[in-house]
Design a protein around this motif. Structure first.
Motif, PDB file in Angstrom:
ATOM      1  N   TRP A  38      53.562  51.416   1.274  1.00  0.00           N
ATOM      2  CA  TRP A  38      52.560  51.927   2.207  1.00  0.00           C
ATOM      3  C   TRP A  38      53.222  52.554   3.430  1.00  0.00           C
ATOM      4  O   TRP A  38      52.807  53.610   3.897  1.00  0.00           O
ATOM      5  N   LEU A  39      54.269  51.911   3.953  1.00  0.00           N
ATOM      6  CA  LEU A  39      54.935  52.442   5.143  1.00  0.00           C
ATOM      7  C   LEU A  39      55.596  53.785   4.848  1.00  0.00           C
ATOM      8  O   LEU A  39      55.497  54.717   5.655  1.00  0.00           O
ATOM      9  N   VAL A  40      56.239  53.900   3.697  1.00  0.00           N
ATOM     10  CA  VAL A  40      56.875  55.166   3.340  1.00  0.00           C
ATOM     11  C   VAL A  40      55.826  56.249   3.139  1.00  0.00           C
ATOM     12  O   VAL A  40      56.018  57.398   3.532  1.00  0.00           O
ATOM     13  N   MET A  41      54.673  55.894   2.560  1.00  0.00           N
ATOM     14  CA  MET A  41      53.607  56.884   2.383  1.00  0.00           C
ATOM     15  C   MET A  41      53.125  57.410   3.731  1.00  0.00           C
ATOM     16  O   MET A  41      52.886  58.610   3.887  1.00  0.00           O
ATOM     17  N   GLY A  42      52.984  56.526   4.722  1.00  0.00           N
ATOM     18  CA  GLY A  42      52.568  56.975   6.044  1.00  0.00           C
ATOM     19  C   GLY A  42      53.642  57.793   6.739  1.00  0.00           C
ATOM     20  O   GLY A  42      53.370  58.835   7.327  1.00  0.00           O
ATOM     21  N   LEU A  43      54.874  57.335   6.648  1.00  0.00           N
ATOM     22  CA  LEU A  43      55.985  58.003   7.327  1.00  0.00           C
ATOM     23  C   LEU A  43      56.271  59.377   6.749  1.00  0.00           C
ATOM     24  O   LEU A  43      56.351  60.368   7.478  1.00  0.00           O
TER      25      LEU A  43
END
Length: 169
Positions: A38-43
Protein backbone atom coordinates in the motif's frame (compact mmCIF):
# COMPACT_ATOMS: atom_id res chain seq x y z
CA UNK A 1 18.96 6.79 -8.32
CA UNK A 2 19.76 6.49 -4.60
CA UNK A 3 23.33 6.70 -3.28
CA UNK A 4 23.99 4.36 -0.35
CA UNK A 5 27.01 4.80 1.92
CA UNK A 6 27.93 2.50 4.78
CA UNK A 7 29.72 3.85 7.84
CA UNK A 8 30.14 1.14 10.45
CA UNK A 9 26.69 -0.15 11.34
CA UNK A 10 24.91 2.83 9.78
CA UNK A 11 23.66 3.32 6.26
CA UNK A 12 23.30 6.76 4.72
CA UNK A 13 20.93 7.10 1.78
CA UNK A 14 20.82 10.13 -0.50
CA UNK A 15 18.03 10.33 -3.04
CA UNK A 16 17.19 12.71 -5.84
CA UNK A 17 14.74 14.71 -3.73
CA UNK A 18 11.12 15.65 -4.33
CA UNK A 19 9.91 14.42 -7.68
CA UNK A 20 13.03 12.30 -8.02
CA UNK A 21 11.58 8.81 -8.30
CA UNK A 22 12.50 6.93 -11.45
CA UNK A 23 10.45 4.33 -13.31
CA UNK A 24 11.21 0.86 -11.94
CA UNK A 25 13.16 -1.33 -14.38
CA UNK A 26 11.20 -4.42 -13.31
CA UNK A 27 8.03 -5.24 -11.36
CA UNK A 28 8.32 -4.46 -7.66
CA UNK A 29 7.84 -7.46 -5.38
CA UNK A 30 7.07 -6.95 -1.71
CA UNK A 31 6.00 -10.53 -0.95
CA UNK A 32 4.04 -10.79 2.31
CA UNK A 33 3.95 -7.10 3.21
CA UNK A 34 0.42 -5.73 2.78
CA UNK A 35 1.46 -2.41 4.34
CA UNK A 36 4.54 -2.25 2.12
CA UNK A 37 2.38 -2.80 -0.96
CA UNK A 38 0.00 0.00 0.00
CA UNK A 39 2.80 2.44 0.86
CA UNK A 40 4.60 1.83 -2.42
CA UNK A 41 1.33 2.28 -4.33
CA UNK A 42 0.83 5.68 -2.69
CA UNK A 43 4.45 6.75 -3.07
CA UNK A 44 5.08 5.68 -6.67
CA UNK A 45 1.55 5.78 -8.07
CA UNK A 46 1.38 9.56 -8.50
CA UNK A 47 4.36 9.72 -10.88
CA UNK A 48 3.91 9.90 -14.66
CA UNK A 49 5.42 6.50 -15.31
CA UNK A 50 4.34 2.87 -15.03
CA UNK A 51 4.90 0.95 -11.80
CA UNK A 52 4.15 -2.75 -11.80
CA UNK A 53 3.62 -4.40 -8.42
CA UNK A 54 3.75 -8.17 -8.31
CA UNK A 55 3.73 -10.00 -5.02
CA UNK A 56 2.83 -13.65 -5.60
CA UNK A 57 2.24 -14.57 -1.95
CA UNK A 58 0.32 -11.40 -1.17
CA UNK A 59 -3.42 -11.92 -0.86
CA UNK A 60 -5.21 -8.65 -1.46
CA UNK A 61 -6.81 -7.26 1.70
CA UNK A 62 -10.56 -6.93 1.60
CA UNK A 63 -10.25 -3.14 1.33
CA UNK A 64 -8.04 -3.36 -1.79
CA UNK A 65 -10.80 -2.44 -4.27
CA UNK A 66 -11.74 0.52 -2.04
CA UNK A 67 -8.08 1.57 -1.93
CA UNK A 68 -7.67 1.33 -5.71
CA UNK A 69 -10.78 3.49 -6.18
CA UNK A 70 -9.33 5.96 -3.67
CA UNK A 71 -6.06 6.13 -5.65
CA UNK A 72 -8.05 7.10 -8.74
CA UNK A 73 -8.99 10.35 -6.97
CA UNK A 74 -5.29 11.30 -7.20
CA UNK A 75 -5.45 10.82 -10.98
CA UNK A 76 -3.74 7.42 -10.75
CA UNK A 77 -4.75 4.88 -13.39
CA UNK A 78 -4.83 1.35 -12.03
CA UNK A 79 -4.91 -1.77 -14.17
CA UNK A 80 -5.72 -5.01 -12.37
CA UNK A 81 -8.21 -7.81 -12.45
CA UNK A 82 -11.78 -6.91 -11.29
CA UNK A 83 -11.05 -8.00 -7.70
CA UNK A 84 -7.99 -5.74 -7.48
CA UNK A 85 -5.59 -8.67 -7.20
CA UNK A 86 -1.98 -8.38 -8.21
CA UNK A 87 -0.13 -7.89 -10.48
CA UNK A 88 -1.15 -4.26 -10.59
CA UNK A 89 0.01 -1.62 -13.01
CA UNK A 90 -0.11 1.98 -11.76
CA UNK A 91 0.38 5.09 -13.85
CA UNK A 92 0.29 8.59 -12.41
CA UNK A 93 -1.18 11.67 -14.05
CA UNK A 94 0.85 13.83 -16.45
CA UNK A 95 0.30 16.76 -14.10
CA UNK A 96 -0.53 15.87 -10.51
CA UNK A 97 -2.60 18.35 -8.54
CA UNK A 98 -3.19 18.66 -4.80
CA UNK A 99 -6.22 16.79 -3.48
CA UNK A 100 -8.88 17.48 -0.87
CA UNK A 101 -10.27 14.12 0.23
CA UNK A 102 -12.19 12.40 3.01
CA UNK A 103 -10.25 9.42 4.37
CA UNK A 104 -12.16 6.19 4.92
CA UNK A 105 -12.42 5.32 8.62
CA UNK A 106 -10.33 2.60 10.25
CA UNK A 107 -7.84 2.08 7.41
CA UNK A 108 -4.53 3.50 8.68
CA UNK A 109 -2.56 2.01 5.77
CA UNK A 110 -4.72 3.99 3.34
CA UNK A 111 -4.06 7.18 5.29
CA UNK A 112 -0.31 6.56 5.27
CA UNK A 113 -0.30 5.81 1.52
CA UNK A 114 -2.35 8.95 0.85
CA UNK A 115 0.03 11.15 2.82
CA UNK A 116 2.98 9.69 0.89
CA UNK A 117 1.18 10.35 -2.39
CA UNK A 118 0.54 13.96 -1.32
CA UNK A 119 4.28 14.46 -0.77
CA UNK A 120 4.84 13.97 -4.49
CA UNK A 121 2.20 16.49 -5.57
CA UNK A 122 2.72 20.24 -5.91
CA UNK A 123 0.80 22.46 -3.49
CA UNK A 124 -0.97 21.50 -0.30
CA UNK A 125 -3.24 18.47 -0.13
CA UNK A 126 -5.92 18.18 2.56
CA UNK A 127 -7.47 15.11 4.11
CA UNK A 128 -10.36 14.89 6.56
CA UNK A 129 -10.21 12.02 8.99
CA UNK A 130 -13.75 11.69 10.37
CA UNK A 131 -12.70 9.35 13.13
CA UNK A 132 -9.14 10.12 14.21
CA UNK A 133 -7.13 6.94 14.48
CA UNK A 134 -3.50 5.94 14.58
CA UNK A 135 -1.11 8.78 13.86
CA UNK A 136 2.01 6.80 12.90
CA UNK A 137 2.19 8.31 9.40
CA UNK A 138 1.88 11.89 10.65
CA UNK A 139 4.58 11.34 13.28
CA UNK A 140 6.89 9.70 10.72
CA UNK A 141 6.50 12.54 8.23
CA UNK A 142 7.06 15.16 10.95
CA UNK A 143 10.31 13.40 11.91
CA UNK A 144 11.47 13.72 8.30
CA UNK A 145 10.64 17.43 8.24
CA UNK A 146 7.47 17.37 6.15
CA UNK A 147 5.32 20.49 6.28
CA UNK A 148 2.33 18.94 8.00
CA UNK A 149 -0.59 20.64 9.69
CA UNK A 150 -3.14 18.95 11.95
CA UNK A 151 -6.30 20.88 12.83
CA UNK A 152 -9.68 20.07 14.29
CA UNK A 153 -12.42 19.94 11.67
CA UNK A 154 -16.22 19.93 11.97
CA UNK A 155 -16.22 16.21 11.25
CA UNK A 156 -12.97 15.11 12.91
CA UNK A 157 -9.42 16.09 12.04
CA UNK A 158 -8.00 17.92 9.00
CA UNK A 159 -4.52 16.88 7.87
CA UNK A 160 -2.71 19.16 5.43
CA UNK A 161 0.50 18.12 3.70
CA UNK A 162 2.70 20.40 1.59
CA UNK A 163 4.00 18.50 -1.41
CA UNK A 164 7.47 18.41 -2.93
CA UNK A 165 9.12 18.96 0.45
CA UNK A 166 12.83 18.41 1.06
CA UNK A 167 12.79 15.56 3.58
CA UNK A 168 15.70 14.57 5.77
CA UNK A 169 16.00 11.83 8.39
Amino acid sequence: GVRVEAAGRRLYLTGLGAGGLLEPLAPLELRHSALGNWLVMGLAGIYDFSTSIRSPEFTAPRQMSQFLAFLAQFGIEVTSDPAGRQPLLLRGPKLGLPVDLMLPPDVPAMKAASLLAALGLPGTSSFIEAKPGWDHAERMLAQFGAALSLQPAATGKRIEVAGLADLKA
